[in-house]
Enzyme design. Sequence first.
Site, PDB file in Angstrom:
ATOM      1  N   GLY B 149      11.088 124.261 117.286  1.00 30.60           N
ATOM      2  CA  GLY B 149      12.094 124.844 118.200  1.00 30.60           C
ATOM      3  C   GLY B 149      12.280 124.015 119.649  1.00 30.60           C
ATOM      4  O   GLY B 149      11.230 123.482 120.073  1.00 30.60           O
ATOM      5  N   CYS B 150      13.248 124.338 120.339  1.00 32.61           N
ATOM      6  CA  CYS B 150      13.427 123.533 121.779  1.00 32.61           C
ATOM      7  C   CYS B 150      12.575 124.387 122.410  1.00 32.61           C
ATOM      8  O   CYS B 150      11.768 123.545 123.259  1.00 32.61           O
ATOM      9  CB  CYS B 150      15.038 123.744 122.070  1.00 32.61           C
ATOM     10  SG  CYS B 150      15.667 125.426 121.879  1.00 32.61           S
ATOM     11  N   TYR B 151      12.419 125.603 122.661  1.00 35.22           N
ATOM     12  CA  TYR B 151      11.767 126.134 123.622  1.00 35.22           C
ATOM     13  C   TYR B 151      10.137 125.986 123.472  1.00 35.22           C
ATOM     14  O   TYR B 151       9.469 125.605 124.232  1.00 35.22           O
ATOM     15  CB  TYR B 151      11.685 127.603 123.679  1.00 35.22           C
ATOM     16  CG  TYR B 151      13.099 128.263 124.253  1.00 35.22           C
ATOM     17  CD1 TYR B 151      13.204 128.164 125.733  1.00 35.22           C
ATOM     18  CD2 TYR B 151      14.054 128.842 123.872  1.00 35.22           C
ATOM     19  CE1 TYR B 151      14.241 128.585 126.564  1.00 35.22           C
ATOM     20  CE2 TYR B 151      15.201 129.389 124.556  1.00 35.22           C
ATOM     21  CZ  TYR B 151      15.335 129.309 126.033  1.00 35.22           C
ATOM     22  OH  TYR B 151      16.342 129.602 126.622  1.00 35.22           O
ATOM     23  N   THR B 153       8.891 123.552 121.852  1.00 34.26           N
ATOM     24  CA  THR B 153       8.652 122.260 122.072  1.00 34.26           C
ATOM     25  C   THR B 153       7.911 122.090 123.777  1.00 34.26           C
ATOM     26  O   THR B 153       6.987 121.394 124.069  1.00 34.26           O
ATOM     27  CB  THR B 153       9.517 121.216 122.032  1.00 34.26           C
ATOM     28  OG1 THR B 153       9.897 121.063 120.410  1.00 34.26           O
ATOM     29  CG2 THR B 153       9.219 119.707 122.307  1.00 34.26           C
ATOM     30  N   SER B 154       8.905 122.444 124.571  1.00 33.67           N
ATOM     31  CA  SER B 154       8.600 122.582 126.017  1.00 33.67           C
ATOM     32  C   SER B 154       7.389 123.339 126.262  1.00 33.67           C
ATOM     33  O   SER B 154       6.687 123.018 127.147  1.00 33.67           O
ATOM     34  CB  SER B 154       9.962 123.050 126.686  1.00 33.67           C
ATOM     35  OG  SER B 154       9.667 123.587 127.993  1.00 33.67           O
TER      36      SER B 154
END
Lengths: 346, 346, 346, 346
Positions: B149-151, B153-154
């Site tokens: 997911g995007c969050y 990953t960060s």
Amino acid sequence: MKHVAIIGGTGYGAIELVRILHMHKHLQITKIISQSQQGEYLASIYPHLIEFVDTPMEELDINQLKAEIDVVFFATPAGVSKALIPQFRGTNVQCIDLSGDLRLSNSQDYEKWYGGEAAPEETLKEAIYGLPEINKEEIKNARIISNPGCYPTSALLGLIPALQQHIIQPTRIIIDGKTGVSGAGRTPSSMTHFSETNDNLKPYKIGKHQHIPEIEQYLSESVNNKIAVTFTTHLIPMTRGLLCTAYGQLTSDITIDEVIEIYQSHYKSHPFVRIRKKDSYPTTKDVYGSNFCDIGLFVDERTNQLIIMSAIDNLVKGAAGQAIQNVNLMNGWDETHALHTIPMYP
Amino acid sequence: MKHVAIIGGTGYGAIELVRILHMHKHLQITKIISQSQQGEYLASIYPHLIEFVDTPMEELDINQLKAEIDVVFFATPAGVSKALIPQFRGTNVQCIDLSGDLRLSNSQDYEKWYGGEAAPEETLKEAIYGLPEINKEEIKNARIISNPGCYPTSALLGLIPALQQHIIQPTRIIIDGKTGVSGAGRTPSSMTHFSETNDNLKPYKIGKHQHIPEIEQYLSESVNNKIAVTFTTHLIPMTRGLLCTAYGQLTSDITIDEVIEIYQSHYKSHPFVRIRKKDSYPTTKDVYGSNFCDIGLFVDERTNQLIIMSAIDNLVKGAAGQAIQNVNLMNGWDETHALHTIPMYP
Amino acid sequence: MKHVAIIGGTGYGAIELVRILHMHKHLQITKIISQSQQGEYLASIYPHLIEFVDTPMEELDINQLKAEIDVVFFATPAGVSKALIPQFRGTNVQCIDLSGDLRLSNSQDYEKWYGGEAAPEETLKEAIYGLPEINKEEIKNARIISNPGCYPTSALLGLIPALQQHIIQPTRIIIDGKTGVSGAGRTPSSMTHFSETNDNLKPYKIGKHQHIPEIEQYLSESVNNKIAVTFTTHLIPMTRGLLCTAYGQLTSDITIDEVIEIYQSHYKSHPFVRIRKKDSYPTTKDVYGSNFCDIGLFVDERTNQLIIMSAIDNLVKGAAGQAIQNVNLMNGWDETHALHTIPMYP
Amino acid sequence: MKHVAIIGGTGYGAIELVRILHMHKHLQITKIISQSQQGEYLASIYPHLIEFVDTPMEELDINQLKAEIDVVFFATPAGVSKALIPQFRGTNVQCIDLSGDLRLSNSQDYEKWYGGEAAPEETLKEAIYGLPEINKEEIKNARIISNPGCYPTSALLGLIPALQQHIIQPTRIIIDGKTGVSGAGRTPSSMTHFSETNDNLKPYKIGKHQHIPEIEQYLSESVNNKIAVTFTTHLIPMTRGLLCTAYGQLTSDITIDEVIEIYQSHYKSHPFVRIRKKDSYPTTKDVYGSNFCDIGLFVDERTNQLIIMSAIDNLVKGAAGQAIQNVNLMNGWDETHALHTIPMYP
């Protein structure tokens, strides 16, 4: 204190009415009517209204409105008010229609540009077009107001002085319209989806915008001459604000100073139009949240054109603010009551 | 040249795959599959693709995919790929799942956070979490990739070095997440309606975001220790970009220079992570349109906290770019192929 | 009618004072003072003020102010008011300082975080911190007000009830601040340049923001206990609006319903704080253009944290609106006079 | 591999050249020259370039450039290149001027619209206007390119087919221009200050834009007939993107299908112009980050006007992309090399 009902309670027109009416001393919101969400609290949809609007939305009951309400605002989509307003015939209930249902005097135009049947002829005849800067006396005596569209408000205020004073030719007028996204209303769509609207500029409804016949009708009436305009519309990545850039061919040599003087004189008794000085042009933020229409002018000597830029807040002078300005006039109150506020900047 | 199919052709994940794959020398898009809009041309929905994508979208035919396709990207909403990917069992078709269906190894977590039944156990077991910076060797040998997911990953890229090196305590980690609106996808909603999202900042899904268990699972795995995080999410009025600000309690006195050195060393063989110098913090535009994760660090000596800011483009490193990075690794190509482009600025 | 002077006439604080004071019945702007642009008309810099502000800006003349003015607002950059306000000693002129010059009671803190010498000790002592929700009685009797910073207003209103009621531990409080760009003022810089700020999210002044000691001082005072906070700031691509997301460790099992009740009770006599219901979180647009602080709460049972989200308009409750709220209190007028307006939405 | 120098290294034109040249196989950036910031690293000003640009900016040394460089891009403000380019006379160094210094063939026009003395006559004569869609053969043989302005690129590509095919009258052409803010460059100013530009629409430089004579000169050349245009410019709250809406009077009855066919035929050998189908109009995001010019057309039968909408990315087709397209042609490479990328959407 007069009692107000707002029909179409969950749209942007309605909540902007609520915001401005909160500052009004002679009008009190008694009912907010929503067919789709009756029983709900407006503040649960719009939390900015918490502690301001505490009663649930109600279903429409015409008889009750006739009995209890003095002023009804129709903040409804096209096609709704044309069926409701005739039911107030013979009453003293003031009806302000923010939709386009009563704007076109010719039924065929309505059918062509809006689709569906036009409002009854007698309602169309009784309705007064609520642009106070052209129609103030008739508005004072009106019971039904057809509140102008956002683009027509900006375009008409910009062009009428030039046409009436024969500064420009009545032919080949071009109006390049630019609007913020709130003009498209509250219903989500891919056209107004943030990710595709932000950092983007979109021409839309080219040649098909229902404000074309409205602009033409009232320009024509203003000079007793059939006027056609080329009108385009562009969606700008901003929430509020609308600016029309209009182009007309000069009829004779005239200086920018003379044009500005004519405009200032034309609007001297109209408190919501501000004419800019030479070399100063209105931005939409200059009128943000206010009922002003700011107009800037340029004489292009190289090509013999008058360029007119007129900026409004589409939700205020282009909708709710103008509606309240009309009600002020209809009731003999100060035209600027509840409306003479400083634009929000920045 | 390997043949690619993209399932879920009309979402943002899919068109970002199309954009990047156009620069890829070893992968060719053979099929774009959309159940809802089969027969339509992608370029008629997305005119930016005119002259790039010339074949109509197709309906899903698993057997045909098995026969003709080497790599399938599932750019589908939650709940779709868990039923499709198991059908490729026993083939060599590489399956990259951009949805959350295969990210949680524990079925109960899936049921709790996503709702519905989890994917079959054997598919969950076979799927490799595709965050190359923690998992590169396993990815190289994977057939099924669960793309992060995007969050997560960060957040994971920001926190893992600090946790693995015991710079911060494994308890009371706080992650304040902020995302651009494209992360919410293409379906219009009032949450992503321009007029209410522009010039606005919205906390959302507080305590309920399905990326919480994903972050916790992979943080826990990274240190072999059960880790819980407080994680919040905020919608920012921008199209692309995601930044997590993470806070962890320092275990001992350490200087910012030492922390930076540890991070640089940790990521020295990972071409898409850039560690900022002291006093320099990443903005989301610094990675716009690129596969980079930029990380800035601050040691708050006053309160003994490590503050970690990690920025990605949610559609690239947070979705399509990372998916292609994974495919590059799975096929023995240069990890950065088609991805080593300069961010678009401004 | 009391006479008002605004010093620092061309900044955003000043024009927001002008906007709100236009609605005030007991205050009249008599002088707008600008050292850099004396003789100029404010409306030539800010055309939205055309027809509202018609006198030129004047140079500063303290003796004239003492003779003619009742209330002076200092909308000046850091370092100016500390030299001016002492000159009003021994007069009845009410001085409202919107800058940070008088906020830190400890001179060393000022020197450390702002640089330069602090205001005279006696002025610091006389100045009352103008956050009415914590200090109302003292404000009523004050002559000098130190108007709170924007971040501290949001952070203090969010955290104080939880600390005073011992809902959260006084240690390891984390505040993740997010602000619109108008907080950075009117001076153009690359930090606030549109092309690099639009569609971008920027952490800034990490660990160095001058609002850190202000937040700590008043949190500490509120519980008679030295409190340190980890505080970060992020620039959001929007004009107005500020939201702090604060995290505190729960001291005991408590339900969200109990927390909400405590907050509602705490603020029941404070008309500008609105506590949200469970599962409802404030967005900055919910308070746009208004003096409200909206607070949303979440109990994260998984990690034992209280999450507090508090939203304000940085130019209103974070600056000009709060300044006028203070003047209302100082003069015995209704605290909400000129301020009880509905936020502008959308 | 040819060696490239970029002069004016810190502006948006320069960094967009850096971005695109990174994808170019035959061109390598050898020097980035900045008079104001020599010795600095570009990546310290623009962190998105970290790991891409590793050498410090250099001071200008013409002799060194002559000795080591094959292609020089002048990404300089007006008034710089006119003094530098003549110094490359007699060499084979290819000079691409992104500024306006060489665009106006008539020295008096330059003095009138730009101010200051024009470039030497012989340099003006040698320079070829680099709009490949009208000038491809001359560009192939050029050594000095005068790269078109952003508005002229959009306006000329939109209008030339209609004028050359006599679809519209050559008189009373109106061009309503709208641009993103990056066109104003990197120097902060109140015009481009975020707080006053966001959510705002600003007409600017009405009647005074230096692109007026450029548009007129090349329109006139394209039909061997003196053409004057009314041209206005509006600042749109977006970073990239430029759209001209042009209006011309139809010379005869013609259908939209016929017009579209004429345009498609006109541009059939020009890979960067995409003509839209009937009822489809380009948005600026459709070409974001790409070298395309998308053109939409509408025949307004009611008023006998052709409406032409042409969209470009002002930094790509309006600056750096077109510059590289010209260099490709000058060196016999594929015109689309490094430029045939899919626009970034959303």
